[in-house]
Write a protein that holds these residues in place. Structure first.
Motif, PDB file in Angstrom:
ATOM      1  N   LEU A  70     -11.613   0.209 -10.216  1.00 54.14           N
ATOM      2  CA  LEU A  70     -11.417  -0.783  -9.282  1.00 54.14           C
ATOM      3  C   LEU A  70     -12.985  -1.452  -9.326  1.00 54.14           C
ATOM      4  CD1 LEU A  70      -9.931  -2.502  -7.371  1.00 54.14           C
ATOM      5  CD2 LEU A  70     -10.715  -0.868  -5.613  1.00 54.14           C
TER       6      LEU A  70
ATOM      7  N   ILE B 285      -8.438  -1.655   2.084  1.00 56.64           N
ATOM      8  CA  ILE B 285      -7.740  -1.029   0.870  1.00 56.64           C
ATOM      9  C   ILE B 285      -8.765  -0.112   0.083  1.00 56.64           C
ATOM     10  CG2 ILE B 285      -7.016  -1.907  -1.345  1.00 56.64           C
ATOM     11  CD1 ILE B 285      -6.924  -4.654  -0.041  1.00 56.64           C
ATOM     12  N   VAL B 286     -10.069  -0.616   0.230  1.00 55.05           N
ATOM     13  CA  VAL B 286     -11.144   0.617  -0.418  1.00 55.05           C
ATOM     14  C   VAL B 286     -10.896   1.819   0.219  1.00 55.05           C
ATOM     15  CG1 VAL B 286     -13.246   0.828  -1.323  1.00 55.05           C
ATOM     16  CG2 VAL B 286     -12.307  -1.501  -1.271  1.00 55.05           C
TER      17      VAL B 286
ATOM     18  N   LEU C 136      -8.130   4.442  -0.493  1.00 57.38           N
ATOM     19  CA  LEU C 136      -8.398   5.147  -2.034  1.00 57.38           C
ATOM     20  C   LEU C 136      -8.984   6.494  -1.945  1.00 57.38           C
ATOM     21  CD1 LEU C 136      -8.694   1.733  -4.148  1.00 57.38           C
ATOM     22  CD2 LEU C 136      -6.586   2.909  -3.572  1.00 57.38           C
TER      23      LEU C 136
ATOM     24  N   ASP D 275     -10.702   7.742  -4.151  1.00 61.01           N
ATOM     25  CA  ASP D 275     -11.983   7.694  -4.903  1.00 61.01           C
ATOM     26  C   ASP D 275     -12.592   6.493  -4.617  1.00 61.01           C
ATOM     27  OD1 ASP D 275     -11.944   9.969  -6.022  1.00 61.01           O
ATOM     28  OD2 ASP D 275     -10.661   9.314  -7.695  1.00 61.01           O
TER      29      ASP D 275
ATOM     30  N   ASP E  91     -11.790   4.593  -7.851  1.00 55.80           N
ATOM     31  CA  ASP E  91     -10.182   4.873  -8.005  1.00 55.80           C
ATOM     32  C   ASP E  91      -9.785   3.871  -9.304  1.00 55.80           C
ATOM     33  OD1 ASP E  91      -8.407   6.726  -6.543  1.00 55.80           O
ATOM     34  OD2 ASP E  91      -7.056   5.107  -7.043  1.00 55.80           O
TER      35      ASP E  91
ATOM     36  N   VAL F  59      -6.995   1.501 -11.288  1.00 54.64           N
ATOM     37  CA  VAL F  59      -6.058   0.428 -10.797  1.00 54.64           C
ATOM     38  C   VAL F  59      -5.095   0.551 -11.843  1.00 54.64           C
ATOM     39  CG1 VAL F  59      -5.483  -2.167 -10.975  1.00 54.64           C
ATOM     40  CG2 VAL F  59      -7.822  -0.951 -10.048  1.00 54.64           C
TER      41      VAL F  59
ATOM     42  N   ASN G   5      -0.095  -0.110  -8.138  1.00 54.53           N
ATOM     43  CA  ASN G   5      -0.255   0.794  -6.890  1.00 54.53           C
ATOM     44  C   ASN G   5      -0.667   0.037  -5.788  1.00 54.53           C
ATOM     45  OD1 ASN G   5      -2.575   0.216  -8.724  1.00 54.53           O
ATOM     46  ND2 ASN G   5      -3.849   1.770  -8.026  1.00 54.53           N
ATOM     47  N   PHE G   6      -0.631  -1.179  -5.671  1.00 52.16           N
ATOM     48  CA  PHE G   6      -1.181  -1.932  -4.641  1.00 52.16           C
ATOM     49  C   PHE G   6      -0.109  -2.824  -4.081  1.00 52.16           C
ATOM     50  CE2 PHE G   6      -5.426  -1.459  -6.904  1.00 52.16           C
ATOM     51  CZ  PHE G   6      -5.725  -0.706  -5.670  1.00 52.16           C
TER      52      PHE G   6
ATOM     53  N   GLN H 219      -2.207  -6.441  -0.694  1.00 50.35           N
ATOM     54  CA  GLN H 219      -3.646  -5.914  -1.145  1.00 50.35           C
ATOM     55  C   GLN H 219      -3.889  -6.443  -2.420  1.00 50.35           C
ATOM     56  OE1 GLN H 219      -1.973  -1.894  -1.233  1.00 50.35           O
ATOM     57  NE2 GLN H 219      -3.105  -1.642   0.595  1.00 50.35           N
TER      58      GLN H 219
END
Length: 589
Positions: free
Chosen positions: A445, A470-471, A474, A476, A480, A482, A488-489, A493
């Motif tokens: 990301l 959002i961050v 996650l 990591d 993390d 994507v 995955n969002f 988001q």
């Protein structure tokens, strides 16, 4: 060449075996037997070495053709840019970049084996004519008849493969659309409808595949049957000549070897016909894609020095001597300097006067922010301000954003210079259009959002786009991964992450199209405040009908029927019943 050497060595082996039998075994000559036995071994070694080199060359040709074609397709996709989704279906690009390049490479690789097969048949026919003109004539007549019979199947096979190819592209495109919009389909309950459509399209593709398979089954049967019939005829006639004393036993063995051997080049010829047919279908689709042109002229990219679609050369505009060259640019925001085209490299380079239009020169950035204007609609975006545009129709927002971002030809200007006179790279560097169709790419990301900025700037952009939650959610954080297209969002988001990426680009002019349509009102307010603060002193244009965002704008323009009909602050425009009906979601009286 290797293919021809391979088949020549293989074609001469039966002759050497026949000589070894007649001159060595039957005649009782040990020396002749060793001589011709050594010839058989030598021919076998040559055949093996040439076969290895032939297959290596064929593999190089196949992979080289596939990868080079993939490069051309990728370059063409980048060249078409924003026009690509409007000109070509997603499934068409996927099939061209995966299946078609493979078929094209296989067709080119088959030419080596095909040419070898032709030479082999000619050599064997010459040997047979020299030994027995009847057998030679049988081969010379049988091969064209066999090829002619097979060719009757090629045309219907070509038509059906073309139809199957088109339907596969449509089905692939529908599958891509379903996968990318699965979350939305579930939200509106449209899964069953699209599943039914996909099943129906899939059955049509299956029917087209079965139609191709019918012809291919006949084609494969002909590849085995016809060479087998010719081989049987040669062996029967040769055996008859031996029985009548017109041929020796060694010659019969040689003729039998030729008959068995001929089956391979004949099968290669018929197989090559099928591969070349598939390659022709693929080549037509690929060339049709490569022939597409952008919606507008691409300036320097298409001017002097380009060598066509496949050329990697780019025109270089220079002024001065070969040893002391400097780029030619604009002398100021409104002037158009005439460049000199610089040809060659190193000590052999020389300046050549450029007679084309001056807009191919690369402009020096403006000393100060420049206004962006679209004369057709009457919209003018003041430099250094946060401007919002409320459109009565969402289509108007898309049209205006395309004009101001130069994704379509228009009379839009940046300062005193028409956008059409600037090189596309310069426009993309200075003007960024971000909408909700932009993709998030797979990978870390941090790398997806940061671009060329640093982590400090990234943190500020995340806060401005209200994407901190959002961050933090996650495992990591920014490290993390994507998933493809950001699956995955959620929709909201993804929208905020795209906004972060746009803010990190920090262009001279940032154009946002409905950047808060998938978030709630509270988040909208925070985003409006954050973007306004982060972009202070930079030109920002937002197409939106959100009252929260409109209220934060320095200036608001109301557009109806693609024309700017009112402007002022949000509070002032609320007195206009048309504007109020759009932004407050009211029914017009």
């Amino acid at each position: 060449m290797y293919g021809i050497i391979h088949v020549l060595a293989q074609a001469l082996i039966p002759a050497a075996v026949g000589k070894a039998i007649d001159a060595g075994i039957i005649a009782g000559d040990q020396r002749a037997l060793l001589l011709w036995g050594g010839a058989v071994v030598t021919l076998g070694v040559i055949q093996a070495a040439a076969g290895i080199l032939r297959d290596r060359a064929a593999l190089t040709t196949r992979l080289g053709a596939a990868y080079r074609t993939a490069q051309h397709i990728t370059r063409q996709a980048a060249r078409l840019g924003a026009a690509l989704p409007k000109r070509v279906a997603k499934g068409e690009i996927v099939n061209a970049g995966v299946a078609d390049i493979g078929r094209l490479g296989e067709a080119l690789a088959e030419t080596a084996r095909c040419s070898g097969a032709v030479v082999a048949i000619a050599v064997v026919a010459a040997i047979l004519l020299d030994t027995s003109w009847q057998l030679g004539l049988l081969v010379l007549l049988g091969v064209p008849l066999m090829v002619g019979a097979v060719s009757l199947l090629i045309r219907p096979l070509h038509r059906r493969q073309q139809r199957l190819r088109e339907q596969q592209a449509e089905l692939t495109g529908r599958a891509v659309d379903i996968v990318s919009g699965l979350r939305v389909l579930r939200g509106v309950g449209g899964e069953e409808v699209f599943a039914h459509r996909y099943r129906a399209d899939s059955q049509r593709v299956r029917a087209a595949g079965v139609a191709v398979a019918r012809v291919e089954a006949l084609f494969e049967a002909a590849k085995v049957l016809l060479p087998g019939l010719l081989t049987t005829a040669v062996v029967w006639l040769g055996a008859h000549y031996v029985a009548t004393g017109r041929m020796g036993a060694g010659q019969l063995v040689a003729f039998y070897g030729y008959a068995v051997y001929l089956a391979d080049p004949l099968r290669r010829l018929t197989a090559a016909a099928g591969r070349l047919t598939q390659g022709h279908v693929a080549a037509r689709r690929i060339t049709a894609f490569l022939a597409l042109r952008p919606e507008f002229a691409t300036g320097a990219a298409d001017s002097v020095g380009c060598g066509g679609l496949g050329s990697l050369a780019r025109p270089v505009l220079r002024e001065g001597r070969a040893s002391l060259v400097r780029p030619v640019g604009y002398e100021g925001p409104g002037s158009l300097a005439r460049p000199v085209r610089y040809e060659g490299s190193g000590s052999l380079a020389r300046p050549v006067p450029y007679e084309g239009p001056a807009p191919f020169a690369r402009p020096v950035p403006y000393e100060s922010p420049a206004p962006l204007a679209d004369p057709a609609s009457g919209l003018t975006v003041a430099p250094g301000r946060f401007t919002a545009v409320a459109c009565a129709s969402p289509a108007d927002a898309a049209v205006l954003a395309a004009r101001l971002g130069r994704y379509t030809d228009s009379a839009a200007t940046l300062g005193d210079t028409p956008l059409g006179d600037l090189p596309p790279d310069e426009v993309r560097r200075r003007i960024l259009v971000a909408d909700n169709d932009d993709h998030l790419f797979a990978g870390p990301l941090r790398e997806e959002l940061r671009g060329r900025g640093d982590d400090t700037e990234l943190e500020r952009a995340i806060d401005a786009a209200c994407a901190r939650d959002i961050v933090e959610a996650l495992p990591d954080g920014l490290d993390d991964l994507v998933a493809e297209s950001g699956r995955n969002f959620s929709g909201g988001q993804r929208q905020r992450l795209r906004l972060v990426r746009a803010l990190m680009a920090d262009p001279e002019v940032l154009i946002l199209v409905e950047p808060t349509s998938a978030v709630d009102a509270h988040t909208e307010a925070r985003i409006a405040r954050g973007v306004s603060a982060l972009r202070t002193g930079r030109t920002t244009l937002v197409f939106t009908t959100s009252p929260v965002v409109l209220d934060r704008a320095d200036h608001v323009v109301y557009v109806d029927a693609a024309k700017a009909v009112a402007q002022g602050s949000h509070g002032e425009l609320l007195t206009d019943v048309r504007y109020r009906a759009v932004v407050a979601r009211e029914e017009a009286a």
